[in-house]
Design a protein around this motif. Structure first.
Motif, PDB file in Angstrom:
ATOM      1  N   THR A  26       0.877  -1.159   0.000  1.00 29.66           N
ATOM      2  CA  THR A  26       0.000   0.000   0.000  1.00 29.66           C
ATOM      3  C   THR A  26       0.911   1.205   0.000  1.00 29.66           C
ATOM      4  O   THR A  26       1.507   1.551   1.020  1.00 29.66           O
ATOM      5  CB  THR A  26      -0.916  -0.015   1.237  1.00 29.66           C
ATOM      6  OG1 THR A  26      -1.700  -1.219   1.206  1.00 29.66           O
ATOM      7  CG2 THR A  26      -1.831   1.189   1.255  1.00 29.66           C
ATOM      8  N   GLY A  30       1.621   7.797  -7.540  1.00 28.79           N
ATOM      9  CA  GLY A  30       1.387   9.036  -8.267  1.00 28.79           C
ATOM     10  C   GLY A  30       0.018   9.608  -7.974  1.00 28.79           C
ATOM     11  O   GLY A  30      -0.782   9.031  -7.234  1.00 28.79           O
ATOM     12  N   PRO A  31      -0.266  10.763  -8.592  1.00 29.54           N
ATOM     13  CA  PRO A  31      -1.535  11.450  -8.330  1.00 29.54           C
ATOM     14  C   PRO A  31      -2.715  10.843  -9.095  1.00 29.54           C
ATOM     15  O   PRO A  31      -3.836  11.318  -8.945  1.00 29.54           O
ATOM     16  CB  PRO A  31      -1.246  12.880  -8.827  1.00 29.54           C
ATOM     17  CG  PRO A  31      -0.204  12.709  -9.878  1.00 29.54           C
ATOM     18  CD  PRO A  31       0.637  11.533  -9.470  1.00 29.54           C
ATOM     19  N   LEU A  35      -3.331   3.999  -4.057  1.00 32.24           N
ATOM     20  CA  LEU A  35      -2.310   3.470  -3.150  1.00 32.24           C
ATOM     21  C   LEU A  35      -2.321   1.944  -3.136  1.00 32.24           C
ATOM     22  O   LEU A  35      -1.311   1.306  -2.852  1.00 32.24           O
ATOM     23  CB  LEU A  35      -2.541   4.023  -1.740  1.00 32.24           C
ATOM     24  CG  LEU A  35      -2.150   5.507  -1.578  1.00 32.24           C
ATOM     25  CD1 LEU A  35      -3.088   6.233  -0.630  1.00 32.24           C
ATOM     26  CD2 LEU A  35      -0.714   5.618  -1.090  1.00 32.24           C
ATOM     27  N   GLU A  69       9.168   1.643   2.520  1.00 28.35           N
ATOM     28  CA  GLU A  69       9.631   2.845   3.212  1.00 28.35           C
ATOM     29  C   GLU A  69      10.262   3.835   2.232  1.00 28.35           C
ATOM     30  O   GLU A  69      10.324   5.030   2.515  1.00 28.35           O
ATOM     31  CB  GLU A  69      10.636   2.455   4.306  1.00 28.35           C
ATOM     32  CG  GLU A  69      10.839   3.566   5.323  1.00 28.35           C
ATOM     33  CD  GLU A  69      11.755   3.138   6.476  1.00 28.35           C
ATOM     34  OE1 GLU A  69      12.215   1.977   6.479  1.00 28.35           O
ATOM     35  OE2 GLU A  69      11.982   3.965   7.367  1.00 28.35           O
ATOM     36  N   ARG A  72       8.179   6.786   1.726  1.00 31.52           N
ATOM     37  CA  ARG A  72       7.655   7.343   2.983  1.00 31.52           C
ATOM     38  C   ARG A  72       7.304   8.816   2.904  1.00 31.52           C
ATOM     39  O   ARG A  72       6.513   9.307   3.701  1.00 31.52           O
ATOM     40  CB  ARG A  72       8.688   7.128   4.105  1.00 31.52           C
ATOM     41  CG  ARG A  72      10.009   7.829   3.838  1.00 31.52           C
ATOM     42  CD  ARG A  72      11.050   7.534   4.925  1.00 31.52           C
ATOM     43  NE  ARG A  72      12.372   7.899   4.467  1.00 31.52           N
ATOM     44  CZ  ARG A  72      13.392   8.207   5.250  1.00 31.52           C
ATOM     45  NH1 ARG A  72      13.259   8.151   6.562  1.00 31.52           N
ATOM     46  NH2 ARG A  72      14.552   8.541   4.754  1.00 31.52           N
ATOM     47  N   PHE A  74       5.652  10.284   0.623  1.00 31.69           N
ATOM     48  CA  PHE A  74       4.373  10.505  -0.075  1.00 31.69           C
ATOM     49  C   PHE A  74       3.239   9.966   0.789  1.00 31.69           C
ATOM     50  O   PHE A  74       3.248   8.786   1.187  1.00 31.69           O
ATOM     51  CB  PHE A  74       4.395   9.825  -1.451  1.00 31.69           C
ATOM     52  CG  PHE A  74       5.414  10.413  -2.380  1.00 31.69           C
ATOM     53  CD1 PHE A  74       5.176  11.631  -3.016  1.00 31.69           C
ATOM     54  CD2 PHE A  74       6.619   9.778  -2.623  1.00 31.69           C
ATOM     55  CE1 PHE A  74       6.128  12.187  -3.873  1.00 31.69           C
ATOM     56  CE2 PHE A  74       7.579  10.327  -3.469  1.00 31.69           C
ATOM     57  CZ  PHE A  74       7.328  11.535  -4.098  1.00 31.69           C
ATOM     58  N   SER A  75       2.277  10.797   1.062  1.00 32.12           N
ATOM     59  CA  SER A  75       1.247  10.524   2.068  1.00 32.12           C
ATOM     60  C   SER A  75       0.467   9.235   1.794  1.00 32.12           C
ATOM     61  O   SER A  75       0.159   8.904   0.653  1.00 32.12           O
ATOM     62  CB  SER A  75       0.276  11.699   2.141  1.00 32.12           C
ATOM     63  OG  SER A  75      -0.467  11.636   3.337  1.00 32.12           O
ATOM     64  N   GLY A  76       0.139   8.553   2.857  1.00 31.57           N
ATOM     65  CA  GLY A  76      -0.676   7.354   2.754  1.00 31.57           C
ATOM     66  C   GLY A  76       0.125   6.083   2.548  1.00 31.57           C
ATOM     67  O   GLY A  76      -0.389   4.983   2.740  1.00 31.57           O
ATOM     68  N   THR A  77       1.375   6.221   2.164  1.00 31.61           N
ATOM     69  CA  THR A  77       2.227   5.042   1.997  1.00 31.61           C
ATOM     70  C   THR A  77       2.382   4.311   3.336  1.00 31.61           C
ATOM     71  O   THR A  77       2.719   4.919   4.343  1.00 31.61           O
ATOM     72  CB  THR A  77       3.628   5.467   1.492  1.00 31.61           C
ATOM     73  OG1 THR A  77       3.471   6.081   0.214  1.00 31.61           O
ATOM     74  CG2 THR A  77       4.557   4.269   1.393  1.00 31.61           C
ATOM     75  N   MET A  78       2.116   3.004   3.320  1.00 35.25           N
ATOM     76  CA  MET A  78       2.292   2.197   4.521  1.00 35.25           C
ATOM     77  C   MET A  78       3.456   1.233   4.315  1.00 35.25           C
ATOM     78  O   MET A  78       3.758   0.842   3.199  1.00 35.25           O
ATOM     79  CB  MET A  78       1.012   1.409   4.826  1.00 35.25           C
ATOM     80  CG  MET A  78      -0.157   2.297   5.207  1.00 35.25           C
ATOM     81  SD  MET A  78      -1.655   1.334   5.568  1.00 35.25           S
ATOM     82  CE  MET A  78      -1.205   0.564   7.129  1.00 35.25           C
ATOM     83  N   TRP A  79       4.088   0.857   5.412  1.00 38.29           N
ATOM     84  CA  TRP A  79       5.171  -0.111   5.280  1.00 38.29           C
ATOM     85  C   TRP A  79       5.427  -0.792   6.614  1.00 38.29           C
ATOM     86  O   TRP A  79       5.048  -0.292   7.671  1.00 38.29           O
ATOM     87  CB  TRP A  79       6.460   0.557   4.794  1.00 38.29           C
ATOM     88  CG  TRP A  79       7.082   1.494   5.764  1.00 38.29           C
ATOM     89  CD1 TRP A  79       7.999   1.211   6.736  1.00 38.29           C
ATOM     90  CD2 TRP A  79       6.833   2.910   5.873  1.00 38.29           C
ATOM     91  NE1 TRP A  79       8.333   2.351   7.430  1.00 38.29           N
ATOM     92  CE2 TRP A  79       7.635   3.405   6.928  1.00 38.29           C
ATOM     93  CE3 TRP A  79       6.006   3.805   5.176  1.00 38.29           C
ATOM     94  CZ2 TRP A  79       7.633   4.754   7.299  1.00 38.29           C
ATOM     95  CZ3 TRP A  79       6.010   5.138   5.556  1.00 38.29           C
ATOM     96  CH2 TRP A  79       6.807   5.603   6.599  1.00 38.29           C
ATOM     97  N   ASN A 201       6.535  13.753  -7.945  1.00 41.09           N
ATOM     98  CA  ASN A 201       5.187  13.285  -7.586  1.00 41.09           C
ATOM     99  C   ASN A 201       5.124  11.770  -7.394  1.00 41.09           C
ATOM    100  O   ASN A 201       4.050  11.197  -7.322  1.00 41.09           O
ATOM    101  CB  ASN A 201       4.169  13.718  -8.649  1.00 41.09           C
ATOM    102  CG  ASN A 201       4.501  13.118 -10.007  1.00 41.09           C
ATOM    103  OD1 ASN A 201       5.498  12.371 -10.143  1.00 41.09           O
ATOM    104  ND2 ASN A 201       3.691  13.417 -11.015  1.00 41.09           N
TER     105      ASN A 201
ATOM    106  N   THR B   9      -2.132  11.963  -3.218  1.00 41.08           N
ATOM    107  CA  THR B   9      -2.472  13.396  -3.197  1.00 41.08           C
ATOM    108  C   THR B   9      -3.806  13.631  -2.498  1.00 41.08           C
ATOM    109  O   THR B   9      -3.975  14.629  -1.791  1.00 41.08           O
ATOM    110  CB  THR B   9      -2.515  13.951  -4.634  1.00 41.08           C
ATOM    111  OG1 THR B   9      -3.242  13.017  -5.468  1.00 41.08           O
ATOM    112  CG2 THR B   9      -1.102  14.090  -5.185  1.00 41.08           C
ATOM    113  N   SER B  95       3.555   3.673  10.328  1.00 40.86           N
ATOM    114  CA  SER B  95       3.620   4.289   8.999  1.00 40.86           C
ATOM    115  C   SER B  95       2.427   5.226   8.775  1.00 40.86           C
ATOM    116  O   SER B  95       2.557   6.265   8.134  1.00 40.86           O
ATOM    117  CB  SER B  95       3.721   3.213   7.907  1.00 40.86           C
ATOM    118  OG  SER B  95       2.553   2.428   7.818  1.00 40.86           O
ATOM    119  N   HIS B  99       2.409  10.006   8.543  1.00 42.82           N
ATOM    120  CA  HIS B  99       1.694  10.969   7.702  1.00 42.82           C
ATOM    121  C   HIS B  99       0.707  11.798   8.511  1.00 42.82           C
ATOM    122  O   HIS B  99      -0.132  12.498   7.932  1.00 42.82           O
ATOM    123  CB  HIS B  99       0.960  10.227   6.583  1.00 42.82           C
ATOM    124  CG  HIS B  99       1.837   9.310   5.789  1.00 42.82           C
ATOM    125  ND1 HIS B  99       2.880   9.768   5.018  1.00 42.82           N
ATOM    126  CD2 HIS B  99       1.856   7.965   5.657  1.00 42.82           C
ATOM    127  CE1 HIS B  99       3.486   8.730   4.457  1.00 42.82           C
ATOM    128  NE2 HIS B  99       2.896   7.627   4.819  1.00 42.82           N
TER     129      HIS B  99
END
Lengths: 241, 241, 241, 241, 241, 241
Positions: A26, A30-31, A35, A69, A72, A74-79, A201, B9, B95, B99
């Protein structure tokens, strides 16, 4: 057979030692792409391979969070850490093997998972009661289109699987602010540990080049490749044998 | 907002510090209910709570495999060790917190996860950059119907969510060969570590007592309870503050 | 037979596979009761149970520090992490089992140890060369008096065991500044991870309600309950058998 | 002040940063001395040192099980792995330091604990919020009598502390079947990893040479030595300062 | 400056933050090349790069044993687990960084180390007080000669460095019984976890094609590549900056 | 036979179960001796012992970085944690044992490694498929010259092995600013965890007293001692046998 939808009695009645464990991530794509891109892709490719294979295969539920990671910033990225990821995969496979499903293909949708999956598949095969190999769908298809990240291949596949998940109005910006290639290379060494170091981005490659028709082809080819692999795994001497 | 369907985004544009992490299990639920029962339930209850809540909440993808070694003798049951489970949940939450989503409710669908979720939520809240609490849907509803395992409550909820997942023709057998209660108790101590020690088919309780109407009520109530909890969590002083 | 007072030759001559491992905690119990309350209680209950049991039982030395970080804001409270606690208990049991004492009851005096003891007893029973179950004395007695923390039950038991350890002159203040219940609950979820979040002096419940006569009854009942459990454990099929 | 007997309010009122953590072992000491010898000794020496010291010192409860796998072939011997032992000591010290007792002497009664205590004291002092040093009582006394194992020194000390714990009728046999020295040495290397490799009954040295009068002297001297050490620790620059 | 030959005072006088840590492996390289091939190569390439670089660089001693379990069926092969390897490298780098040498190139001589070095370099750069990148010499040279294992490139390099280490009389047999390629591939997945599954004598490629002249060129090119990388690393923004 | 210079086929042809694993350290040895002193010494002593021994012995490559955090305040000193060091040694030995070299002497050159080597040798011998003992060269020689650190013995040995590594012009200063003894002792307890707490330049003892002739004697004696130990190890009953 999809494990999560089956009852234990139905699973107990199967006569196979084959299973697939889809492994996603997840993380930012990109925009324009969701995710969940890698998770969706891994699950769809696993199903495509299982459907094409002549025998019975247990499809385990998809691991949703992997090694990401590097995204990391970029928002919302989980790890999770590589150690935890390997343990989660290894023990999941061991529980499948406890029921006799001890030939397992790890169907992967994320480049960042590749080294850890190689390591854990070897560990499983050498030291546990199972044989496992990793399969990464975009490495197994024959295509001239470059992979990138949130690029043409992934955009195409998601468009084919669930077109509404791609934000068409963001595609142009995704391309313009994206990077041409992954990383920052000197003497065959990537100096960048995070994607934010080389992509504004998070995109690498041109997502406008990935339409739903291409996506259909990609699913077809990766499903075929996985089916061929399942055939080989089903008859192969296990590493420890 | 469902994290997996959103782009980074869109997530970056949110103004909230609330998240839910649904936590399920893939384990036997008798001959009539699917192995994915707990995962399906956790995800549906999380969505029901988020939908009812007035503010914005990020819904992370559901953890599909939990602590279920107690069902190891029933085919298809998957599990990881408590250590690995806690690490996977803890790092996933970290994670999210990276954010800004640092008030997290762990929405749980499986009794076997409860002790480990309590431990990891305390660890997160005391030592990491987030505040977390566990919420187990069937503990939060006001009902006289006993929980059991694959019993009336879970059967009802799944019937409401996806009726085809319940094998009607197996219900009678499920009831007849199931156990009346969980465990084998002496002096308030359960002598049985595995469900196969006290239930022939893995069932505890009477699944025929769980129809779709009850399931609808259960979803409604657990969604309300979760929404109320989210309200409290959104304004509470964090443990470390 | 108390292990610490015996010689190895005396232990070698025993013909039993039963042992008890008392598990305590060193943590605040209000301004009136000693930090060692849980350790003292666990050891006394273990002895009471062993004395009442008709056969031979090895009583190992008491684990003095447990899982008590929840009381960290009250001076003198000691704790180890749940991981370390489980390892210490698990390996202690394994060393007992190495000499043939492989049916072990973990006699517990502290609520905060309960989830970890449940987990480690299951792990031992499934994966090691021993069978173990946890027994928490205050869960095994039939009484209307609520447990609390440093409340009537614990105050009564300590008064019976060693009256000088209770500070009588502090009892009134203990009651007045104590909390009525444990935690801060919303939707069946406790929002508080530390006892200092809901109790000014660490007390929960009314310690003035716990006299020595009640304490004597509590010891009697918990000793009986443990003796009954030892009987059951002595003949039970082990989980792995 | 003995921590376990005090209330948290009494501990909170102390103005000292000194603590002692006695560390014992539950292991064979021949056919004449109790398995708890090292624990009893460590606790008594700690008390003797604290009593002699002019200032205030917190005495934590004694760690009862240590590193004693070398005695595994003698019944009743308990042990944990060095890793678990170090973690248990390190975290116990950290919890003391959380309340301001951050100058800690580890008062040790067992030779097998020495290397691990040296390691963990250094780790604590360099990386945690405390300064710790190990003190082993029999290394700190000036005597010509050799230590052995269950030999004259330990036998003497236990006789002084609790004469009934020594089985007089076993002393002669203890001496006769015991070994003269510890280990099996070639080129300054001990080839034996277990005590059973060089001692028939676990004894090293002559326990008949240890009477209660000697025990009184040993307690006096080790208490003095510990008191002197506490004085030095109370004023010393901490390693990390 | 070679660290092991220098005194601490000489190292303290350096004004640089650059270091190289050579990482080798002790593993079979066919019947003609020594088990130390990868270690010798890594050390020589590191020296070649440091010598060519205009500024000062600390060269740490070479890690001699790496990740080589894949060669376990060929005698003399040594290995540690990936976890231990990563820890050894990570902590070695941390100790260099403690003295200010916090830009570190991991100069690698073994393909099996590559994934773990990538992972640990990222972990170091994100979470520790240093910036690290891996450099694998045979990936950084521009050549048409295939790498293999104990093949033309390694044979050539060792011949240039220390000709006596190559057993000329074994070269023909090495070639004949060696494999043409690494692994056993289906759908871009390698089914073989051990080299013994596809090579009779452990060799991959034609070692007769590797003479000392080629070796000299390889050392020259890899030294140049490393020098270029050191230049880039010396001025780069660190990942965490 | 030196493992790193041999081919796997040569190692496979050996008929011995004996191996030596030299273990060094890279750490300050004053302003006059190299950081690699302990590694150089361990390797040389190992070779001297193997050469003197009548039978065949495999000499593994030398572990270059050990437990040396105590010298962290002197530049260039490298170290890993005791946990990582033990794992590296333990797994290295296990890989040797996998090929039949399961009687292993750990030839040590550094005092700081001694406790960890004792622990890991016992763990290996009790729980793994090998028998291991540690041998520390300066503990095995009969001499009146005190060890110190960078003192007469080490200076002498290095002078004999490689005279250019000793900086003659620094010897006088080394002696003058060095400490007379190791540590800061009260009641048999060392209060100092770091060498910088008691030595200005890291030296303990008088290095001017160590000439090459003494070094030759030291190598002779330690080689003899190791050879004698190898003889004993070759015929001894293994701990687990």
């Amino acid at each position: 057979m999809e494990l999560a939808s089956a009852t234990w009695t139905e699973i107990a009645a199967l006569e196979t030692d084959l299973a697939v464990l889809p492994v996603g991530s997840t993380e930012q794509h990109g925009p324009h792409a969701p995710l969940g891109t890698d998770t969706i892709a891994a699950e769809a490719v696993a199903k495509a391979g299982v459907d094409r294979f002549s025998g019975e295969v247990v499809q385990a539920p998809t691991v949703p969070v992997g090694i990401a990671e590097e995204h990391r910033y970029f928002s919302g990225t989980m790890w999770v850490s590589p150690d935890t990821f390997r343990a989660y995969v290894r023990e999941s496979v061991a529980s499948l093997a406890a029921h006799g499903f001890d030939r397992v293909v790890l169907v992967n949708g994320h480049g960042g998972n590749v080294p850890a999956l190689g390591e854990v598949a070897a560990t499983i095969s050498r030291h546990d009661e199972a044989y496992a190999v990793p399969f990464t769908w975009f490495d197994a298809i024959d295509t001239d289109v470059p992979m990138g990240h949130g690029g043409p291949l992934e955009t195409a596949l998601i468009r084919h699987l669930d077109p509404e998940l791609i934000r068409d109005e963001q595609l142009e910006a995704a391309r313009e602010e994206g990077a041409d290639g992954w990383g920052e290379w000197v003497s065959a060494t990537n100096l960048a540990h995070d994607s934010a170091e080389f992509s504004k981005n998070g995109v690498v490659g041109d997502p406008t080049a990935g339409d739903a028709e291409l996506g259909e082809v990609l699913l077809e080819r990766s499903g075929e490749a996985l089916s061929t692999l399942l055939e080989a795994v089903s008859v192969r001497k296990r590493t420890r044998d």
